[in-house]
Write a protein that holds these residues in place. Sequence first.
Motif, mmCIF file in Angstrom:
data_model
loop_
_atom_site.group_PDB
_atom_site.id
_atom_site.type_symbol
_atom_site.label_atom_id
_atom_site.label_comp_id
_atom_site.label_asym_id
_atom_site.label_seq_id
_atom_site.Cartn_x
_atom_site.Cartn_y
_atom_site.Cartn_z
ATOM 1 N N PHE A 1 11.030 0.690 30.067
ATOM 2 C CA PHE A 1 11.370 1.620 31.145
ATOM 3 C C PHE A 1 10.094 2.264 31.665
ATOM 4 C CE2 PHE A 1 15.409 1.120 29.121
ATOM 5 C CZ PHE A 1 16.365 1.361 30.104
ATOM 6 N N ILE A 2 9.975 2.330 32.970
ATOM 7 C CA ILE A 2 8.884 3.056 33.619
ATOM 8 C C ILE A 2 9.500 4.251 34.336
ATOM 9 C CG2 ILE A 2 7.101 2.965 35.391
ATOM 10 C CD1 ILE A 2 6.697 0.063 34.771
ATOM 11 N N TRP A 3 9.035 5.433 33.969
ATOM 12 C CA TRP A 3 9.566 6.672 34.545
ATOM 13 C C TRP A 3 8.530 7.336 35.428
ATOM 14 C CZ3 TRP A 3 14.463 8.515 34.290
ATOM 15 C CH2 TRP A 3 15.311 7.962 33.322
ATOM 16 N N MET A 4 9.004 7.922 36.513
ATOM 17 C CA MET A 4 8.162 8.788 37.333
ATOM 18 C C MET A 4 8.483 10.234 36.976
ATOM 19 S SD MET A 4 7.770 9.116 41.471
ATOM 20 C CE MET A 4 6.594 7.781 41.552
ATOM 21 N N LEU A 5 7.448 10.982 36.596
ATOM 22 C CA LEU A 5 7.626 12.363 36.171
ATOM 23 C C LEU A 5 7.059 13.311 37.227
ATOM 24 C CD1 LEU A 5 6.451 12.001 32.461
ATOM 25 C CD2 LEU A 5 8.749 11.738 33.378
ATOM 26 N N SER A 6 7.775 14.395 37.463
ATOM 27 C CA SER A 6 7.317 15.437 38.362
ATOM 28 C C SER A 6 7.735 16.777 37.788
ATOM 29 C CB SER A 6 7.916 15.251 39.762
ATOM 30 O OG SER A 6 7.507 16.286 40.624
ATOM 31 N N VAL B 1 12.308 11.827 37.369
ATOM 32 C CA VAL B 1 12.937 11.812 38.693
ATOM 33 C C VAL B 1 13.323 10.411 39.151
ATOM 34 C CG1 VAL B 1 11.820 13.942 39.435
ATOM 35 C CG2 VAL B 1 10.658 11.768 39.797
ATOM 36 N N ALA B 2 12.691 9.376 38.631
ATOM 37 C CA ALA B 2 13.025 8.012 39.040
ATOM 38 C C ALA B 2 12.546 7.052 37.955
ATOM 39 C CB ALA B 2 12.391 7.668 40.382
ATOM 40 N N TYR B 3 13.130 5.853 37.927
ATOM 41 C CA TYR B 3 12.793 4.908 36.860
ATOM 42 C C TYR B 3 12.993 3.464 37.329
ATOM 43 C CZ TYR B 3 17.661 3.594 35.960
ATOM 44 O OH TYR B 3 18.929 3.088 36.074
ATOM 45 N N ALA B 4 12.433 2.560 36.555
ATOM 46 C CA ALA B 4 12.674 1.123 36.707
ATOM 47 C C ALA B 4 12.801 0.533 35.318
ATOM 48 C CB ALA B 4 11.547 0.450 37.477
ATOM 49 N N ARG B 5 13.701 -0.433 35.164
ATOM 50 C CA ARG B 5 13.924 -1.088 33.878
ATOM 51 C C ARG B 5 13.505 -2.549 33.979
ATOM 52 N NH1 ARG B 5 19.572 -1.125 30.371
ATOM 53 N NH2 ARG B 5 18.855 -2.473 28.670
ATOM 54 N N ILE B 6 12.658 -2.993 33.041
ATOM 55 C CA ILE B 6 12.142 -4.358 33.048
ATOM 56 C C ILE B 6 12.593 -5.043 31.764
ATOM 57 C CG2 ILE B 6 10.087 -5.800 33.106
ATOM 58 C CD1 ILE B 6 9.762 -2.262 34.277
ATOM 59 N N PRO B 7 13.320 -6.156 31.854
ATOM 60 C CA PRO B 7 13.734 -6.876 30.646
ATOM 61 C C PRO B 7 12.518 -7.314 29.827
ATOM 62 C CG PRO B 7 14.949 -7.669 32.558
ATOM 63 C CD PRO B 7 13.863 -6.769 33.078
ATOM 64 N N THR C 1 5.696 -5.650 41.944
ATOM 65 C CA THR C 1 6.119 -4.501 42.733
ATOM 66 C C THR C 1 7.488 -4.031 42.264
ATOM 67 O OG1 THR C 1 4.855 -5.223 44.669
ATOM 68 C CG2 THR C 1 6.633 -3.654 45.043
ATOM 69 N N LEU C 2 7.583 -2.759 41.913
ATOM 70 C CA LEU C 2 8.830 -2.178 41.420
ATOM 71 C C LEU C 2 9.309 -1.100 42.385
ATOM 72 C CD1 LEU C 2 7.904 -1.658 37.648
ATOM 73 C CD2 LEU C 2 9.104 -3.609 38.658
ATOM 74 N N PHE C 3 10.600 -1.084 42.660
ATOM 75 C CA PHE C 3 11.226 -0.019 43.436
ATOM 76 C C PHE C 3 12.068 0.820 42.482
ATOM 77 C CE2 PHE C 3 10.384 -3.355 46.524
ATOM 78 C CZ PHE C 3 9.791 -2.641 47.555
ATOM 79 N N LEU C 4 11.682 2.068 42.320
ATOM 80 C CA LEU C 4 12.321 2.943 41.336
ATOM 81 C C LEU C 4 13.650 3.472 41.842
ATOM 82 C CD1 LEU C 4 9.432 2.683 40.274
ATOM 83 C CD2 LEU C 4 9.520 5.078 39.618
ATOM 84 N N LYS C 5 14.541 3.758 40.891
ATOM 85 C CA LYS C 5 15.872 4.276 41.192
ATOM 86 C C LYS C 5 16.032 5.676 40.619
ATOM 87 C CE LYS C 5 17.845 0.904 39.043
ATOM 88 N NZ LYS C 5 18.865 -0.007 38.482
#
Length: 391
Positions: A214-219, A224-230, A252-256
Motif C-alpha cells: 500500500f502506498i499512502w499519501m499523508l497530509s 488522505v489517499a492510497y493505492a494498492r499494488i499486488p 504511474t499510480l492514481f490514488l483513491k
Amino acid sequence: YGNLIDGASPVQASKKKAAAEPLDSESSPLLSQGESERMLEAVPSKSTTTPEKPQLMEGNRSYHYLPILNKKPSVHVVSRWEDETFRLYYSNVLENIADTFEETLEVVKEMNRLSDPQVNDQAQTMFREFVNSSRNFIAFAEKKVKGNNLTMLDKKRLTLCKQELESMNNDVNSLIQSTRKIPSLKDMIKEAQKVIQKLRFLVDEPQHTIPDMFIWMLSSNKRVAYARIPAKDILYSENENERGKDCGKIKTLFLKVPGKRVTGWTVHAKLDVYLWLGRCRDVHTMLENLPAGFETEGLVKTSEHQSAPCPERLVYKEQGTFQLRAHMYQARGLIAADSTGLSDPFAKVTFVSQSQTTAIINQTLTPTWNQMLLFNNIQLHGELKDLAENP
C-alpha cells in the motif's frame, strides 16, 4: 508450512542432518537463518519520505504538486516472511503467457482491420506459440507436483492448471490442424478469446503468501489517499518469466480516497513510482532498471565495511530543457451536463508543474478544438539518451 494432512513435508527428526542439507530456494525463508536477524537489526525501515510543502499548479489552482526535481526520495521496508513465493511465480508465468497471447491477438485484429493478406498465417503462429509456452508449463507442473514441500492445495492447483492447459491445447490443435475444414479467421479469434478468458482464471492464486503493498499519501499526519499494488506484480525473480510485470519499472499510480466511492472524473493524486520487492540476497539488483545518471545519497550501513544499496535519495546531476506540444483535435460521445442535453466542453492538459486549457466550445457533445497547447521550459532530469528512449 500447513498441516501434515494437507501434504506438507514432515519435520526432520535429525537436526544435524537437516542443517547439513542445502535449503531449497522454494522452502527457505525470505532471509536465511542468522541473516534475517542481522538485516532486521542493521537496516531500519524507512517507510516515509521527507515532508514537502506542496505548490500550486501553474494554470490550474485546483491541484498542487510536490517539487521533487533532481532529488528523488527513496523508501525501503525490511520484513520477514516465510518464502512461499513460488506460488506467485506460478501465477506470473501464467500471466505472462496470457499477456503475450493477448498482445498477439490484438496484432491479428489490427491486421484483419487493415485486410492484411498475412493475417491467417499470423493467427496460426499465435496459436503455435501458445501451445509451445503451455507445454513448457505442463512439463514443469508434472515435475513439480511430485515435490514434498507442497501442500495438498498447491498440488491440486498445479494439477488443475496442467489439465486446463492440456484441454486448451487440444482445442487449439483440433482447430488449426483440421483437415476437413479450414478454420476461418472469425473462428480463430473466437477461440483465442476463450483461451484468454480461461488463462485469466488460472492466474488467480488462492493462497496469498505475501501481503500486498500500500502506498499512502499523508497530509497533516492523516491518510488522505492510497493505492494498492499486488505483491506478485512487483516480485523479483532471476527468471524473467517469473518476474512481476511491474517489478523494476516506473509505474504511474492514481490514488483513491479511503473508504469512499467518489463519483465523477476527479483525480485525487497521481504518482510516478519505481517499485521492487524481493529477497535480501537479491537487493543488489534493485536499482538496475532505473534511468541512468543518478548518484545515491544516504546509504544505510549494514556493517563497518559494507553498505547496502538502500539509499535515502537518488540525485540526478544532468538535466534538459524541453518543450511540450499538445495537439488537441476533437472529442466524441461526451456526457450531457446542461438541461438542454448538451455541454460546454473544454480539455485541460497538465504536465509536471504546468497546466493549460483549451477554448470552450458551447452547446455541443462533439467538440472540435483543432488547437495546440504549448508548454515551454520543462525541466526533466536524467541523461538525454534515457529520456529520449523512455520519456
